[in-house]
Design a protein around this motif. Sequence first.
Motif, PDB file in Angstrom:
ATOM      1  N   LEU A   1       0.825  -1.210   0.217  1.00  0.00           N
ATOM      2  CA  LEU A   1       0.071   0.090   0.114  1.00  0.00           C
ATOM      3  C   LEU A   1       0.814   1.247  -0.118  1.00  0.00           C
ATOM      4  CD1 LEU A   1      -2.808   1.024   0.114  1.00  0.00           C
ATOM      5  CD2 LEU A   1      -3.075   0.719   2.264  1.00  0.00           C
ATOM      6  N   MET A   2       1.984   1.096   0.997  1.00  0.00           N
ATOM      7  CA  MET A   2       2.880   2.505   0.820  1.00  0.00           C
ATOM      8  C   MET A   2       3.581   2.605  -0.458  1.00  0.00           C
ATOM      9  SD  MET A   2       4.588   1.521   4.675  1.00  0.00           S
ATOM     10  CE  MET A   2       3.682   1.426   5.804  1.00  0.00           C
ATOM     11  N   LEU A   3       3.788   1.401  -1.107  1.00  0.00           N
ATOM     12  CA  LEU A   3       4.561   1.603  -2.581  1.00  0.00           C
ATOM     13  C   LEU A   3       3.716   2.286  -3.582  1.00  0.00           C
ATOM     14  CD1 LEU A   3       6.369  -1.798  -3.187  1.00  0.00           C
ATOM     15  CD2 LEU A   3       7.282   0.479  -2.983  1.00  0.00           C
ATOM     16  N   SER A   4       2.311   2.118  -3.564  1.00  0.00           N
ATOM     17  CA  SER A   4       1.566   2.317  -4.561  1.00  0.00           C
ATOM     18  C   SER A   4       1.611   3.866  -5.025  1.00  0.00           C
ATOM     19  CB  SER A   4      -0.068   2.046  -4.034  1.00  0.00           C
ATOM     20  OG  SER A   4      -0.339   2.765  -3.027  1.00  0.00           O
ATOM     21  N   ALA A   5       2.053   4.642  -4.082  1.00  0.00           N
ATOM     22  CA  ALA A   5       2.080   6.033  -4.500  1.00  0.00           C
ATOM     23  C   ALA A   5       3.303   6.224  -5.448  1.00  0.00           C
ATOM     24  CB  ALA A   5       2.379   7.038  -3.401  1.00  0.00           C
ATOM     25  N   GLY A   6       4.252   5.643  -5.514  1.00  0.00           N
ATOM     26  CA  GLY A   6       5.664   5.906  -6.207  1.00  0.00           C
ATOM     27  C   GLY A   6       6.138   7.016  -5.655  1.00  0.00           C
ATOM     28  N   GLY A   7       7.279   7.407  -6.596  1.00  0.00           N
ATOM     29  CA  GLY A   7       7.936   8.738  -6.092  1.00  0.00           C
ATOM     30  C   GLY A   7       8.566   8.677  -4.492  1.00  0.00           C
ATOM     31  N   VAL A   8       8.213   9.561  -4.005  1.00  0.00           N
ATOM     32  CA  VAL A   8       8.862   9.636  -2.456  1.00  0.00           C
ATOM     33  C   VAL A   8       8.323   8.455  -1.577  1.00  0.00           C
ATOM     34  CG1 VAL A   8       9.063  11.257  -0.616  1.00  0.00           C
ATOM     35  CG2 VAL A   8       8.553  12.227  -2.723  1.00  0.00           C
ATOM     36  N   GLY A   9       6.958   8.145  -1.674  1.00  0.00           N
ATOM     37  CA  GLY A   9       6.531   7.058  -0.986  1.00  0.00           C
ATOM     38  C   GLY A   9       7.230   5.980  -1.157  1.00  0.00           C
ATOM     39  N   VAL A  10       7.973   5.503  -2.241  1.00  0.00           N
ATOM     40  CA  VAL A  10       8.808   4.381  -2.386  1.00  0.00           C
ATOM     41  C   VAL A  10       9.950   4.619  -1.323  1.00  0.00           C
ATOM     42  CG1 VAL A  10      10.262   2.927  -3.797  1.00  0.00           C
ATOM     43  CG2 VAL A  10       8.330   4.098  -4.932  1.00  0.00           C
ATOM     44  N   ARG A  11      10.673   5.463  -1.303  1.00  0.00           N
ATOM     45  CA  ARG A  11      11.656   5.960  -0.282  1.00  0.00           C
ATOM     46  C   ARG A  11      11.125   5.376   0.955  1.00  0.00           C
ATOM     47  NH1 ARG A  11      14.981   9.888   1.564  1.00  0.00           N
ATOM     48  NH2 ARG A  11      13.083  11.247   1.613  1.00  0.00           N
ATOM     49  N   TRP A  12      10.118   5.918   1.459  1.00  0.00           N
ATOM     50  CA  TRP A  12       9.495   5.710   2.729  1.00  0.00           C
ATOM     51  C   TRP A  12       9.070   4.145   2.977  1.00  0.00           C
ATOM     52  CZ3 TRP A  12      10.662   8.484   6.705  1.00  0.00           C
ATOM     53  CH2 TRP A  12      10.918   9.884   6.564  1.00  0.00           C
ATOM     54  N   ALA A  13       8.374   3.491   1.977  1.00  0.00           N
ATOM     55  CA  ALA A  13       8.212   2.265   1.954  1.00  0.00           C
ATOM     56  C   ALA A  13       9.281   1.385   2.254  1.00  0.00           C
ATOM     57  CB  ALA A  13       7.490   1.754   0.779  1.00  0.00           C
ATOM     58  N   MET A  14      10.388   1.838   1.459  1.00  0.00           N
ATOM     59  CA  MET A  14      11.594   0.958   1.886  1.00  0.00           C
ATOM     60  C   MET A  14      12.104   0.966   3.151  1.00  0.00           C
ATOM     61  SD  MET A  14      12.629  -0.610  -0.898  1.00  0.00           S
ATOM     62  CE  MET A  14      11.495  -0.569  -2.295  1.00  0.00           C
ATOM     63  N   ARG A  15      12.001   2.250   3.856  1.00  0.00           N
ATOM     64  CA  ARG A  15      12.723   2.341   5.133  1.00  0.00           C
ATOM     65  C   ARG A  15      11.608   1.528   6.059  1.00  0.00           C
ATOM     66  NH1 ARG A  15      13.866   8.073   8.049  1.00  0.00           N
ATOM     67  NH2 ARG A  15      15.579   7.916   6.608  1.00  0.00           N
ATOM     68  N   TYR A  16      10.322   1.672   5.552  1.00  0.00           N
ATOM     69  CA  TYR A  16       9.458   0.778   6.425  1.00  0.00           C
ATOM     70  C   TYR A  16       9.839  -0.577   6.323  1.00  0.00           C
ATOM     71  CZ  TYR A  16       5.169  -2.265   7.184  1.00  0.00           C
ATOM     72  OH  TYR A  16       4.699  -3.231   7.649  1.00  0.00           O
ATOM     73  N   LEU A  17      10.190  -1.103   5.278  1.00  0.00           N
ATOM     74  CA  LEU A  17      10.572  -2.506   4.988  1.00  0.00           C
ATOM     75  C   LEU A  17      11.593  -2.912   5.960  1.00  0.00           C
ATOM     76  CD1 LEU A  17       9.490  -5.173   3.385  1.00  0.00           C
ATOM     77  CD2 LEU A  17      11.648  -4.300   1.782  1.00  0.00           C
ATOM     78  N   VAL A  18      12.591  -2.240   6.134  1.00  0.00           N
ATOM     79  CA  VAL A  18      13.641  -2.550   6.693  1.00  0.00           C
ATOM     80  C   VAL A  18      13.350  -2.605   8.267  1.00  0.00           C
ATOM     81  CG1 VAL A  18      16.008  -1.922   7.647  1.00  0.00           C
ATOM     82  CG2 VAL A  18      15.310  -1.482   5.193  1.00  0.00           C
ATOM     83  N   TYR A  19      12.496  -1.686   8.858  1.00  0.00           N
ATOM     84  CA  TYR A  19      11.930  -1.835  10.339  1.00  0.00           C
ATOM     85  C   TYR A  19      11.283  -2.888  10.484  1.00  0.00           C
ATOM     86  CZ  TYR A  19      13.936   2.890  11.997  1.00  0.00           C
ATOM     87  OH  TYR A  19      14.612   3.728  12.355  1.00  0.00           O
ATOM     88  N   ALA A  20      10.458  -3.253   9.146  1.00  0.00           N
ATOM     89  CA  ALA A  20       9.276  -4.236   9.668  1.00  0.00           C
ATOM     90  C   ALA A  20       9.796  -5.463   9.529  1.00  0.00           C
ATOM     91  CB  ALA A  20       8.163  -4.086   8.587  1.00  0.00           C
ATOM     92  N   ILE A  21      11.010  -5.678   8.643  1.00  0.00           N
ATOM     93  CA  ILE A  21      11.613  -7.022   8.727  1.00  0.00           C
ATOM     94  C   ILE A  21      12.384  -7.291   9.918  1.00  0.00           C
ATOM     95  CG2 ILE A  21      13.547  -8.595   7.429  1.00  0.00           C
ATOM     96  CD1 ILE A  21      10.869  -8.505   5.908  1.00  0.00           C
ATOM     97  N   GLY A  22      13.041  -6.257  10.451  1.00  0.00           N
ATOM     98  CA  GLY A  22      13.791  -6.199  11.713  1.00  0.00           C
ATOM     99  C   GLY A  22      12.907  -6.813  12.974  1.00  0.00           C
ATOM    100  N   GLY A  23      11.565  -6.018  12.855  1.00  0.00           N
ATOM    101  CA  GLY A  23      10.850  -6.284  13.954  1.00  0.00           C
ATOM    102  C   GLY A  23      10.191  -7.883  13.736  1.00  0.00           C
TER     103      GLY A  23
END
Lengths: 623, 522
Positions: free
Chosen positions: A149-171
């Motif tokens: 869902l976060m990726l769906s925006a594209g652009g800046v959203g992708v950068r934030w989605a990637m950051r989320y992914l790293v945190y989420a996988i860590g969790g």
Amino acid sequence: MTLLDGLWLVSALTALGAGLFGRSPATGPWLTVLYGVQFLLVALMGSLAYGAAPVPASVTFDILGQALSWRFTSLSWFFALITAGASLTAAWFMGGAWARAYEQRGGDLRLLQLALALNPVTMYVLLASGDFLSLFVGWELVSWASFLLMLSAGGVGVRWAMRYLVYAIGGAMAVMGAMVQAYAVTGSFAFGALAAAAPNLSAGALWSLVILLAGGFGVKMGLLPFHLWQAGAYAETPGPGSAFLGAISSRMGLFAMLLTLWGVLGFAVLQGLHVPWTPLEANELLAWVAAFTLVFPTFTALRQNDARWLLAWHGIGQGGYMLMGVAMGDALASAGGLMHVFNHATYQAALFMAVTAVVYRTGTADLNKLGGLVTRMPLSFLVLLVGIIGLAGLPPMNGFVSKWLIYRALIDEGQPLLFVAAVVGTLGTIVSVYKLLHNIFLGQLRVEHETVREVPWSMLSPMLVLSVVVFVTGLAPGLVLDWVASAQRELGLPVLVPTLGGVARPDGGLDMLWVVGLLFAGFGVGALIFLAGGRARTVHQLDNYAGGHFLSADVRYHYSDNFYAGLMHKIGTWYRGSFRWLQDAVVAATDFLAQGAVGIYRSIQPTAWLLGVAVLALWWVTA
Amino acid sequence: MNFVVLAVALPLLAGFLSPALGRSSRALVQWVGWGTLAVCIAVLWAAWARLDGTSAAIAIGGFRPPLGIALYLDRMALLFALAVPVMVLLLWPREGTPQQFALSLVLAASATGLALSGDIFNVYVFYELTAAASFGLIAGRNAGMAQAAALRYLLLSAAGSVLLLAGITIVYLRTGTLNLAHLASLAPERLADPAGLAAFALMLIGLGVKAELFPVNGWVPEVYASVSGRLAGLLAGLVSKLAVLVVVRVLVLIFPQPEAAELMLVLGMLGIGAGELAAWRARDLRRQFAFSSIGQLGIVFVAFSVPGEAGIVAGLAVALHHLLVKPALFLLAERWGGSIEGLRGAGRGQWLASGLFILFALSLVGLPPLPGFWAKLLTVMGLLEQGTGLARLGAMVVMAATVVEAAYLFRTLAVLLAREHRGRLPEPHRWLDLATASLAGLVLVGSVFALRPLGEGLKAVAAQAADVDGYVRTVLGRAAASRGDEAPAGDPLATGPGSSPPSGGRVRGAGPVAAAPTEAAS
């Protein structure tokens, strides 16, 4: 086939439909109907909230000699109801005019529809988990669905989605560690096995379980210091998506934490776990983490100049209230914490939708580029007003009730410092949401917004429905508190017995029916005075007059930039970005190590490594 | 069972005939190669079906072990042996020369031999043959970069072989035998000391060169980045696993000491760290996959270091998953090679390839219920159940590496699927590459629906592989109780055909090749 199977089936069908036909905006209403069916199915399981036995799923799996099972309890039902409501209103909001506009602006509507539809499916799987393995499966599915869902925006959203992914996988890895550790102790992934073994575990084993579970699930909740991903990831998601994410997504972390720490290990175990060198127990430690989570992000929200970011930061802070409530663990506080999940979802979704409505009409969420829209979009203004009163925790909206319960319990429990933290957080919220209201709707109208109209009904109706819920559950909190009570019972916490208007206590309870009645009586008196008194002449909004001068529309006098300069002068020095620094330091350290690793493979003489390791290995085995 | 020898002999023969045949017709060589590999598959499949879960030994030339050289067939050996012709066939160098076909066939023969060998002498021979075949294949592309990489590989591999030989020499000096079963019965007495461990360390590092063990894998990024995706897939997917298989056999049968497993655990952990971190910084897609392969092999080593059946189950799961996924990824990198930044937007419009990439990435990171998750879970479970500090650290490393892995794989995906693109996009994938990768994807998704039988199958494979007594009994026909309790039958060198085992006739010396199924022995 049980109702739970039906819910899974319908939500999966919704996702399938969204994936196949989501490209066309015309599917919006049909999908909304399907979300409505999901909501209905959850509602049909409503007897769960009044003491019915858990609803099992017909599906079970047998793997690694472990049985995976799923069922809905009263706790699952409470969160599922919020999920179904949030996804229904978000899809409703998105389904009509908004989707057409999104499509025309070149957005990938199919991806957005699919991602939004996948979120509730995965959440229903997570909420139904009946053992650690199914919990982990659900947890990962939810994480990846919100990533999409976060990726769906594209652009800046992708950068934030990637950051989320790293945190989420860590969790998720922390959760996996805890799960396997529980398995190593009990030889089973069943909740019951750990619950039975918990009282006999050593403090060290318990601490490692508590830290891994609270940390792993806390990442999703945005608990300090794992909160840096959330505001950007939620804010940069396309409007209806951020309404959904802001309403319920991060609460899945709270659900999982409640299920494992409260439900499986047991609150008594947390209370018996002493933090070395401090007077605190484990649950108080969690309450303090919650206190920091509610204070710092709230004041960070105050500094935001983008309405979506401001709301997203508040979402992190409000999560702190929920955790603080359940961490105190008495009947009042835990009821407050749980009820706040519901309340926050309702007003936060409404607020994100109101802001999205403004973006839909004006094209910006920048708080320095708006103003005076109250006459142009009066209903959106009303929704935002109701929402911020709820968010700030003021009567007569529902946010007040949950916060009152928490304040009251903190005083009862003798926790003055936590009480101060909670109040400071609320203060920051009030100040901050006023800025939101003022900078968008009050003050000077910008010339370019002169022709702005109210958003269409397809968007307004879900917003208004949510506002009504915010008000009604504020007027009669007993409706929600009944559900909360059965969730408390499920978790083995003391149960609050509510009245329709709130709580009856000999030393002063809360009856919202009276509070709201008095409030509106006061408003009535004020209205009478206003109507009886002055004469008013309506002029055009750009026709202004101040200090003996006519102000033409090109003169900017709408005060928005550097809002609260005085307050910021006092507290601005606290913003050193310590958490950001911490995050950057971790990344830099990883990068440094990675450079070293690359260096190994760049060496001209790889055989030197061979020789070296052979010598070392021989030394090691013979020493 | 004797016909199994064909799986080694036939491709070897075909390989040596190929250059001669290639003078007349390239197509002929190709068809001969395919036919040979198909026969190998049939032979190994027949052996799998015939054995039906039991194990058997084949004494080559009628010399009974421990004197003669032996092939050993059990589920694990046959599983990997079967993977060899299948993978070589799927990753056949289609545009290659007859010489490359020949080398591929030799590689298939030697890799099968490596999987089936029942003694260390054979292992060494087949290992060298594998190395020689891969040098030729790597250098074959005539690019300067590939030749430089091949030289690097050659140097490391030669040095590794020296170490392996040194290890084998120690083992031989201490025991006087190289037969694995015989060694297994002698080891508790003669190799349970620092010298024995030193032999294991040397063998581990020597075999580690091909198994991408840290830090003797310096050749990996250069080689995989410069050869074709098919060859990289073959080396990363198959050849590395066979070297691991040998290490595991040696570890399980001869070196039950905890220090041996610990050494593997430590090197595996370092490999995970170095591989995944280097992959995180890699700016070239093939290099990223190469480094990721180093990390994955590190996980394989860490998993196999867990003692007992649990470790073998976990190790097999991780190894087989990587065997499936990494070659498919290298096939996708065939057209998406080079700088990652240069691929901006390349995945849009090639949705099948992008979808496969996403699927493989998700499985590598471990999204349940994809197989990669169960492999990772089994590894972490095995490690944490041991309860030692080092094993706990290993679990932490595996989990931390997952975070790094997710970060770089999805960063790459975000670039591939970016809405904007710069410059010329790479050509679309060849249909054969896509079809092969899709096959891997289908197997991956299909296995989700067969998790339970797969899990039980792996357990059976592992139980058999972990059964040292069973191995000894199958090969030597000796009673299980004799292991370790009773003195070995004199000087092993003197154990000639005369001193036949109690259940004589189990290993028949009459024919040129003899087989002894376990069933009969027990």
